[in-house]
Scaffold this motif. Sequence first.
Motif, PDB file in Angstrom:
ATOM      1  N   LEU A 255       0.834  -1.202   0.000  1.00  0.00           N
ATOM      2  CA  LEU A 255       0.000   0.000   0.000  1.00  0.00           C
ATOM      3  C   LEU A 255       0.869   1.251   0.000  1.00  0.00           C
ATOM      4  N   ARG A 256       1.935   1.250   0.798  1.00  0.00           N
ATOM      5  CA  ARG A 256       2.811   2.418   0.860  1.00  0.00           C
ATOM      6  C   ARG A 256       3.422   2.710  -0.502  1.00  0.00           C
ATOM      7  N   ALA A 257       3.831   1.655  -1.223  1.00  0.00           N
ATOM      8  CA  ALA A 257       4.419   1.844  -2.548  1.00  0.00           C
ATOM      9  C   ALA A 257       3.411   2.464  -3.513  1.00  0.00           C
ATOM     10  N   ILE A 258       2.160   2.023  -3.421  1.00  0.00           N
ATOM     11  CA  ILE A 258       1.115   2.580  -4.279  1.00  0.00           C
ATOM     12  C   ILE A 258       0.871   4.047  -3.935  1.00  0.00           C
ATOM     13  N   LEU A 259       0.748   4.342  -2.650  1.00  0.00           N
ATOM     14  CA  LEU A 259       0.441   5.709  -2.222  1.00  0.00           C
ATOM     15  C   LEU A 259       1.558   6.668  -2.610  1.00  0.00           C
ATOM     16  N   ASP A 260       2.803   6.181  -2.605  1.00  0.00           N
ATOM     17  CA  ASP A 260       3.925   7.041  -2.997  1.00  0.00           C
ATOM     18  C   ASP A 260       3.810   7.487  -4.449  1.00  0.00           C
ATOM     19  N   GLU A 261       3.079   6.718  -5.244  1.00  0.00           N
ATOM     20  CA  GLU A 261       2.901   7.049  -6.658  1.00  0.00           C
ATOM     21  C   GLU A 261       1.857   8.154  -6.847  1.00  0.00           C
ATOM     22  N   LEU A 262       1.044   8.370  -5.833  1.00  0.00           N
ATOM     23  CA  LEU A 262      -0.085   9.309  -5.950  1.00  0.00           C
ATOM     24  C   LEU A 262       0.259  10.635  -5.293  1.00  0.00           C
ATOM     25  N   GLU A 263       1.011  11.446  -5.995  1.00  0.00           N
ATOM     26  CA  GLU A 263       1.420  12.741  -5.448  1.00  0.00           C
ATOM     27  C   GLU A 263       0.335  13.783  -5.712  1.00  0.00           C
ATOM     28  N   CYS A 264       0.115  14.640  -4.709  1.00  0.00           N
ATOM     29  CA  CYS A 264      -0.934  15.646  -4.819  1.00  0.00           C
ATOM     30  C   CYS A 264      -0.785  16.629  -3.673  1.00  0.00           C
ATOM     31  N   GLU A 265      -0.961  17.918  -3.955  1.00  0.00           N
ATOM     32  CA  GLU A 265      -0.861  18.938  -2.904  1.00  0.00           C
ATOM     33  C   GLU A 265      -2.170  19.118  -2.150  1.00  0.00           C
ATOM     34  N   GLU A 266      -3.265  18.701  -2.769  1.00  0.00           N
ATOM     35  CA  GLU A 266      -4.581  18.918  -2.155  1.00  0.00           C
ATOM     36  C   GLU A 266      -4.848  17.935  -1.028  1.00  0.00           C
ATOM     37  N   ARG A 267      -5.652  18.364  -0.053  1.00  0.00           N
ATOM     38  CA  ARG A 267      -6.181  17.485   0.988  1.00  0.00           C
ATOM     39  C   ARG A 267      -7.653  17.252   0.694  1.00  0.00           C
ATOM     40  N   PHE A 268      -8.122  16.060   0.948  1.00  0.00           N
ATOM     41  CA  PHE A 268      -9.532  15.790   0.693  1.00  0.00           C
ATOM     42  C   PHE A 268     -10.404  16.565   1.673  1.00  0.00           C
ATOM     43  N   MET A 269     -11.349  17.320   1.144  1.00  0.00           N
ATOM     44  CA  MET A 269     -12.324  18.044   1.949  1.00  0.00           C
ATOM     45  C   MET A 269     -13.691  17.880   1.305  1.00  0.00           C
ATOM     46  N   PRO A 270     -14.725  17.634   2.094  1.00  0.00           N
ATOM     47  CA  PRO A 270     -16.079  17.516   1.548  1.00  0.00           C
ATOM     48  C   PRO A 270     -16.631  18.892   1.201  1.00  0.00           C
ATOM     49  N   SER A 271     -17.867  18.926   0.766  1.00  0.00           N
ATOM     50  CA  SER A 271     -18.459  20.208   0.389  1.00  0.00           C
ATOM     51  C   SER A 271     -18.753  21.060   1.622  1.00  0.00           C
ATOM     52  N   ARG A 272     -18.749  22.367   1.421  1.00  0.00           N
ATOM     53  CA  ARG A 272     -19.001  23.313   2.518  1.00  0.00           C
ATOM     54  C   ARG A 272     -20.390  23.100   3.117  1.00  0.00           C
ATOM     55  N   ALA A 273     -21.376  22.888   2.266  1.00  0.00           N
ATOM     56  CA  ALA A 273     -22.743  22.731   2.760  1.00  0.00           C
ATOM     57  C   ALA A 273     -22.871  21.497   3.649  1.00  0.00           C
ATOM     58  N   ALA A 274     -22.240  20.386   3.242  1.00  0.00           N
ATOM     59  CA  ALA A 274     -22.322  19.153   4.039  1.00  0.00           C
ATOM     60  C   ALA A 274     -21.633  19.329   5.390  1.00  0.00           C
ATOM     61  N   ALA A 275     -20.476  19.976   5.374  1.00  0.00           N
ATOM     62  CA  ALA A 275     -19.734  20.187   6.621  1.00  0.00           C
ATOM     63  C   ALA A 275     -20.508  21.077   7.585  1.00  0.00           C
ATOM     64  N   GLU A 276     -21.056  22.157   7.051  1.00  0.00           N
ATOM     65  CA  GLU A 276     -21.765  23.091   7.925  1.00  0.00           C
ATOM     66  C   GLU A 276     -23.051  22.479   8.468  1.00  0.00           C
ATOM     67  N   ALA A 277     -23.738  21.707   7.647  1.00  0.00           N
ATOM     68  CA  ALA A 277     -24.970  21.057   8.105  1.00  0.00           C
ATOM     69  C   ALA A 277     -24.682  20.080   9.245  1.00  0.00           C
ATOM     70  N   TYR A 278     -23.574  19.346   9.113  1.00  0.00           N
ATOM     71  CA  TYR A 278     -23.216  18.410  10.187  1.00  0.00           C
ATOM     72  C   TYR A 278     -22.914  19.173  11.475  1.00  0.00           C
ATOM     73  N   TYR A 279     -22.132  20.221  11.361  1.00  0.00           N
ATOM     74  CA  TYR A 279     -21.728  21.008  12.537  1.00  0.00           C
ATOM     75  C   TYR A 279     -22.929  21.646  13.229  1.00  0.00           C
ATOM     76  N   ARG A 280     -23.886  22.170  12.458  1.00  0.00           N
ATOM     77  CA  ARG A 280     -25.001  22.925  13.036  1.00  0.00           C
ATOM     78  C   ARG A 280     -25.883  22.056  13.933  1.00  0.00           C
ATOM     79  N   GLN A 281     -25.812  20.739  13.790  1.00  0.00           N
ATOM     80  CA  GLN A 281     -26.597  19.862  14.662  1.00  0.00           C
ATOM     81  C   GLN A 281     -26.212  20.021  16.137  1.00  0.00           C
ATOM     82  N   PHE A 282     -24.987  20.496  16.375  1.00  0.00           N
ATOM     83  CA  PHE A 282     -24.461  20.553  17.740  1.00  0.00           C
ATOM     84  C   PHE A 282     -24.441  21.976  18.297  1.00  0.00           C
ATOM     85  N   ALA A 283     -25.113  22.913  17.616  1.00  0.00           N
ATOM     86  CA  ALA A 283     -25.019  24.327  17.989  1.00  0.00           C
ATOM     87  C   ALA A 283     -25.443  24.573  19.436  1.00  0.00           C
ATOM     88  N   ALA A 284     -26.580  24.021  19.846  1.00  0.00           N
ATOM     89  CA  ALA A 284     -27.081  24.291  21.203  1.00  0.00           C
ATOM     90  C   ALA A 284     -26.155  23.704  22.250  1.00  0.00           C
TER      91      ALA A 284
END
Length: 348
Positions: A255-284
């Motif tokens: 697995l490490r050998a495969i992952l070394d082949e996959l170079e990328c500067e980006e980090r995986f992040m979901p959509s803003r709307a999905a993240a905010e909707a999840y967070y807002r459940q805990f507002a109170a």
Amino acid sequence: MDAILHVGVTKTGTTTIQKFLRENCEILGRQGIFVPRSIMFPNDFGQHTGLSAISASRAGNDYATKWLSRALVPAGADRGEGLERLHDLFVQEVRDAGQHRKAIISTEAMSHLGRAEFVEAHGILSRLFDRIKVLIYLRRQDLHAVSLFNSMVRIQLPVLDLFPDPPYPHHDFARMVSDLAESFGRANVEVRLFEPASLEGGDSLGDFRLACGIVDDPSFFIPERQNESLNAKQVAFIHHLQCANGENTLPPMQLRAILDELECEERFMPSRAAAEAYYRQFAAGNALVAREFLGRDGPLFDEDFGMYPESAAIGDFITVEDMARAMIRHLNVERRIRIRKRKAKARN
């Protein structure tokens, strides 16, 4: 002797903190700070999993006991009896360390338990220490979920949803902190936030050392940050592999050998709307923690969601060509392994 019980939560620099404690036991001892060894999980890091396991066992939480006692109790042995023997070792270790002024115990596994286990942990520690302070770092729930998803993907654990519905129980910080306060006393629970602006020097280890009264020493071993995130292509590749291959996993070296082949500067992040909707459940609940434990009104966390893209899907981060290059790397690694095995067999 007093005690500081650091209970996480996970993904707030806990592994780095525990490695620091484990590697600097002797230096900390010269400062009058005792770091128990008997209840450490036997790996390179040093989480005090034993305390969480004993507490879960005494609370009758069979699932958590099984999960936490692995490697602490020999295979085939009775878990309850094994954990009680571990408790006795811990008690003796603390008594032998009576010349110290403070003990530090770090187990983020405790943050996945509940009031019954907290009560048991308090009962264990209150018989050994004069005062107990509980230290807990909280991370904004959506960011914690993203980091947790990344970690589970990295070790090839199947992940169904990044933002599950219903949400993770341990993201109910109001319940968790209130249960800790009920078990240890409100005045004994210190809440700190895992946010750059809130951490001493923007660093979790530095902030932890400040909170615990650890004096800087030039001879300290300072570990590198642990459990660094995968990049977006790596996350996408493993996720696709899991979808196609089920619970079958690749050996770490391949697995490490495969992952070394996959170079990328980006980090995986979901959509803003999905993240905010999840967070807002805990507002109170978050507002309650801010008011009751930090003494301020308003949101508990910084509510900037600018780090998320407007839209995102995990398949957006990897192409068919990326997958092909990675699998060719995998086949080449397997070929070299077979050649080495044939040569070794021929020599014998």
